[in-house]
Design an enzyme around this catalytic site. Structure first.
Site, short mmCIF file in Angstrom:
data_model
loop_
_atom_site.label_atom_id
_atom_site.label_comp_id
_atom_site.label_asym_id
_atom_site.label_seq_id
_atom_site.Cartn_x
_atom_site.Cartn_y
_atom_site.Cartn_z
CE1 TYR A 67 -3.83 -3.74 4.02
CE2 TYR A 67 -3.21 -1.42 4.02
CZ TYR A 67 -3.56 -2.57 3.33
OH TYR A 67 -3.64 -2.53 1.96
CB SER B 186 -0.87 -0.02 1.26
OG SER B 186 -1.39 1.25 1.51
#
Ligand SMILES: NC(=O)c1ccc[n+]([C@@H]2O[C@H](COP(=O)([O-])OP(=O)(O)OC[C@H]3O[C@@H](n4cnc5c(N)ncnc54)[C@H](OP(=O)(O)O)[C@@H]3O)[C@@H](O)[C@H]2O)c1
Length: 286
Positions: A185, A172
């Site tokens: 995450y 990400s």
């Protein structure tokens, strides 16, 4: 689409340098013809879009996710475009099931040339809301890290023998910018990034490329519950899938927005300054 949205998408296209790759004569069809591409999280969003594009370009796509009916739909979409796709429903959180699935794929296809670790779980939760939730950190590691590592360990022996193979890890942009409220995450994706850097060092002479894709915001089911992203500029699933296709054509080590990479450089030079930026983002509610 808003002006910011157009800017974001145009800038993204430049950052991923897709047009330049094509100018050098590399095409997706040339990069994937008859190559076996295993893509996890292929039942929806980015993985689904990438699988359809890759199958249409001539790859043999091996689709993995839990929802069998959705995988079958992707098989049909690929077949309708004249390609070949095979569904392997599997819960990647289940180590035994994963190992059985990898064994079956290797027995039925003889190997995997390109592995796309795309299945993922995202959790948005601040530190203040996480005190009683150690399991958030475990379940993100379970899918985003351990499951991906298990797949790499399964397919890499064959890749190292054949050479000219690739592992793509879908990470990400938060791995570049830092992700307040996304600690579980971001940490799980960072672990995957780091292990790949170690594997890359050991396999460089075998022409295996580990590509880290720092994916920007993409409008998929994953971000749907986060109302603060409702009007944020985001790629479509198809554009997200295209980013993965570009990664296969270009085979870069890292792929992400230039600005994010500059932020990483700032962090390397002055972490304190980068911390101030991250804290500002946290206070802004992002
Ligand atoms: N959307 C964004 O803004 C964004 C931004 C940066 C990075 N990413 C990354 O992009 C990747 C794809 O996400 P997406 O946005 O396309 O979300 P999505 O549409 O929700 O797709 C997630 C995929 O992961 C699969 N999956 C989840 N748990 C699984 C499990 N236990 N075993 C096997 N497969 C599992 C899901 O399939 P089943 O439910 O059928 O199992 C689904 O196909 C993720 O790694 C995500 O972290 C997304």
């Amino acid at each position: 689409m808003t002006a910011t949205g157009w800017w974001f998408q145009a800038k993204h296209a430049l950052d991923t340098r897709g047009p330049f790759a094509r100018r050098r004569g590399r095409t997706l069809a040339g990069a994937v013809a008859s190559r076996r591409v295993l893509i996890t999280g292929a039942s929806s969003g980015i993985g689904r879009a990438a699988a359809i594009e890759l199958g249409a370009a001539g790859a043999v796509v091996i689709l993995v996710a839990r929802r069998e009916a959705e995988l079958r739909e992707v098989v049909d979409a690929v077949t309708a475009r004249g390609g070949q796709a095979f569904a392997y429903p599997c819960d990647l959180n289940d180590a035994e099931a994963s190992e059985a699935m990898i064994g079956k794929v290797l027995a039925e296809h003889g190997g995997v040339d390109i592995l796309v670790n795309n299945a993922g779980r995202s959790i948005r939760r601040s530190l203040a809301d996480s005190y009683e939730r150690a399991h958030d950190f475990e379940r993100t590691m379970q899918l985003n890290y351990f499951a991906a590592v298990r797949l790499m360990l399964g397919v890499l022996p064959g890749m190292r023998e054949r050479r000219f193979c690739q592992v793509i890890n879908v990470l990400s942009v938060a791995n570049l910018f830092g992700g307040p409220r996304y600690s579980a995450y971001v940490a799980s994706k960072a672990a995957l990034d780091e292990v790949s850097t170690c594997f890359q060092a050991e396999t460089l002479h075998e022409n295996i490329t580990f590509t880290s894709v720092y994916m920007p915001l993409v409008r998929t089911a994953m971000i749907a519950p986060n109302k603060q992203y409702a009007d944020a500029p985001a790629l479509t699933s198809e554009q997200g899938g295209q980013v993965i296709c570009d990664a296969i054509v270009r085979r870069p080590r890292r792929m992400g927005p230039t600005f994010g990479r500059l932020v990483r450089l700032t962090d390397a030079i002055s972490t304190e300054r980068a911390d101030v930026g991250r804290h500002r983002r946290y206070n802004s509610g992002i």
